[in-house]
Design an enzyme around this catalytic site. Structure first.
Site, short mmCIF file in Angstrom:
data_model
loop_
_atom_site.label_atom_id
_atom_site.label_comp_id
_atom_site.label_asym_id
_atom_site.label_seq_id
_atom_site.Cartn_x
_atom_site.Cartn_y
_atom_site.Cartn_z
N SER A 135 -3.88 3.52 1.17
CA SER A 135 -3.45 4.60 0.28
C SER A 135 -4.38 4.96 -0.88
O SER A 135 -4.13 5.93 -1.59
CB SER A 135 -2.08 4.30 -0.29
OG SER A 135 -1.10 4.62 0.67
N LYS A 151 -0.93 6.81 -10.84
CA LYS A 151 0.03 7.03 -9.76
C LYS A 151 1.42 6.65 -10.26
O LYS A 151 1.59 5.64 -10.95
CB LYS A 151 -0.37 6.15 -8.57
CG LYS A 151 0.47 6.34 -7.32
CD LYS A 151 -0.08 5.47 -6.19
CE LYS A 151 0.67 5.65 -4.89
NZ LYS A 151 0.12 4.80 -3.81
N SER A 209 -1.00 7.31 0.36
CA SER A 209 0.05 7.81 -0.50
C SER A 209 -0.39 8.19 -1.91
O SER A 209 0.36 8.87 -2.62
CB SER A 209 1.16 6.76 -0.59
OG SER A 209 0.68 5.59 -1.21
N1 GLN Z 1 -0.07 5.07 5.27
C1 GLN Z 1 0.36 3.72 5.16
C2 GLN Z 1 1.87 3.68 5.13
O1 GLN Z 1 2.46 4.69 5.26
C3 GLN Z 1 -0.23 3.06 3.95
C4 GLN Z 1 0.43 3.42 2.70
C5 GLN Z 1 -0.12 2.70 1.51
O2 GLN Z 1 -1.21 2.16 1.55
N2 GLN Z 1 0.69 2.65 0.46
O3 GLN Z 1 2.48 2.67 4.98
#
Ligand code: GLN
Length: 487
Positions: free
Chosen positions: A178, A79, A154
């Site tokens: 994420s 990532k 994400s």
């Molecule tokens: N969807 C969550 C957010 O937008 C989690 C994102 C993540 O785990 N990086 O913050």
């Protein structure tokens, strides 16, 4: 034999050691597939073709030893929030479009020391803020199972790349879901370890008290293998645990007969897709057949998870993102009138809408007069959520539940309504707030062919039991073997 690109990490290792394939052949298989499919999937932001091939040749000529390193010759993706020395690291943001870190994140360094080949950096929601990968400055990623749908986020690029066989495995990060949510949407395995298991050194910070690095892989054994390599104490991250990691593969094949599994009644939320509910029932039956005892449990503060998370994470983000001022990193607005205008315009042009929304939310909730009403209260709720889990684990060895109430949604479906997007995280946020480990493992497909994931949550430091349960489930079902088909 399956195509080289279809092999798991452990199968790739087997094929390489038995000399059924050369490392160059494995790397080439992935590079050709990326070339063919990724124009439409958009899962990679950077592909390191030359570097990967050069390393492959070094293995094949014997300059690099293949034998003794657990990941020797295995092509992996990262990532793009993990710092890679000499390789652009964008975090999915314009503001870091040309940022080239001078060092490797600890997790990246450990992959390299263990022989992995770095295939490229994957697309993501900007600064890991999002659940759909639509917040990337470099365009959305498409779900390999249905190109009209999101891969989740994400870590959407990592999950889509693993699902489409564009790498043997990948690292993602999980702050509020994420890793688990995109793994569920893409039909692959994704694991968030206990907070502090993996060093955050060199992971570009979003919400430091929540961020964790973890594996996204084609099967559970690979998740254990990758996690084993990256986990463990690192003096460069003061929140990284000193507890020994133990052998994460040792218990994979141990039977689960006699174990008690909790099913949280609060996780069967209103609006849950009936096909997800059906997949859960079928998954629970598998565990019963394997001899586990299933009990209903209660995690009474589940409902407050979304509210608490969307105060705490933006608060930490607003502080962490203060460093992007156009001076030290990345994008700078040229020809600004004065210093303040330069700061303002660099940030205004460099950040996307969701990141700005989080900075505003976070700055507001931390400001004088509001701190007690928001941040302090959210932190107290976080403690209650953590206690829910600790009490639940008095009565069960692990928890099984859905990862997301629905399968992957359509691109554009939730972009106009941030609250709807936030609400879709309802089942992953509590474990993040509590700091406990969790995995998503494929547990079925909808009638439309979309994957559904099962979440297994364990107590703090309970990675081995989570992996054992997921592996036993995977071995006794064939959901993880299905592959998306491309036109
Ligand atoms: N969807 C969550 C957010 O937008 C989690 C994102 C993540 O785990 N990086 O913050």
């Amino acid at each position: 034999m399956a195509g080289l690109h279809e092999l798991t990490i452990h199968e790739t290792r087997g094929a390489l050691l038995r000399k059924e394939a050369s490392v160059t052949e494995v790397v080439t298989a992935y590079l050709e597939r990326i070339e063919e499919l990724d124009k439409s999937l958009n899962s990679y932001l950077t592909v390191l073709a030359d570097q990967a091939l050069e390393q492959a040749r070094a293995y094949d000529s014997g300059t690099l030893p293949l034998q003794d390193k657990p990941l020797g010759g295995v092509p992996l993706a990262l990532k793009d929030v993990l710092c890679t020395q000499g390789v652009r690291t964008t975090c999915g943001s314009r503001i870091l479009e040309n940022f080239i870190p001078p060092f490797d994140a600890t997790a990246v360094a450990r992959l390299k020391e263990n022989g992995a080949i770095l295939l490229g950096k994957t697309n993501m929601d900007e600064f890991a803020m999002g659940s759909s990968n639509e917040n990337s400055a470099y365009g959305p990623v498409r779900n390999p199972w249905d190109m009209e749908r999101v891969p989740g986020g994400s870590s959407g690029g990592s999950a889509a790349a693993v699902a489409a066989d564009l790498c043997a495995g990948a690292l993602g990060t999980d702050t509020g879901g994420s890793i688990r949510q995109p793994a569920s949407f893409c039909g692959v395995v994704g694991m968030k370890p206990t907070y502090g298991r993996v060093s955050r050194y060199g992971l570009v910070a979003f919400a430091s008290s929540l961020d964790q690095i973890g594996p996204i892989t084609k099967d559970v054994r690979d998740a254990a293998l990758l996690l084993q390599v990256v986990a463990g104490h690192d003096p460069r991250d003061s929140t990284c645990l000193e507890q020994p990691v133990g052998d994460l593969q040792a218990r994979l094949d141990e039977p689960i007969r006699g174990m008690t599994l909790g099913i949280p009644k609060e996780y069967f939320v209103e609006g849950m897709d009936p096909e997800v509910a059906r997949a859960m029932e079928e998954a629970f039956a598998v565990f019963r057949d394997l001899g586990a005892r299933l009990v209903e449990i209660s995690l009474p503060h589940t409902d407050y998870g979304v509210a608490a998370y969307y105060i705490i994470a933006p608060a930490e983000a607003s502080s962490n993102l203060a460093r992007y001022d156009g001076v030290k990193y990345g994008f700078r607005k040229q020809e600004a009138r004065d210093l303040l205008t330069m700061y303002r315009e660099s940030r205004n042009l460099g950040f996307g809408a969701e990141v700005k929304r989080r900075i505003m939310l976070g700055t507001y909730s931390l400001s004088a007069g509001y701190y007690d009403a928001y941040y302090r209260k959210a932190s107290q709720v976080r403690t209650l959520i953590k206690q829910d889990f600790i009490q639940a684990f008095d009565n069960c060895d692990a928890i099984i539940a859905p990862v997301v109430p629905t399968p992957a949604f359509k691109i554009g479906e939730k972009t106009q309504d941030p609250l709807q997007m936030y609400l879709s995280d309802v089942l992953t946020l509590p474990a993040s707030l509590a700091g406990i480990p969790g995995i998503s493992v494929p547990c079925g497909h909808t009638s439309g062919g979309l994957p559904v994931g099962l979440q297994v949550l364990g107590p703090h430091f309970g990675e081995a039991v989570v992996l054992q349960l997921a592996h036993n489930f995977e071995k006794n079902t064939d959901h993880g073997n299905k592959k998306p088909s491309f036109p």
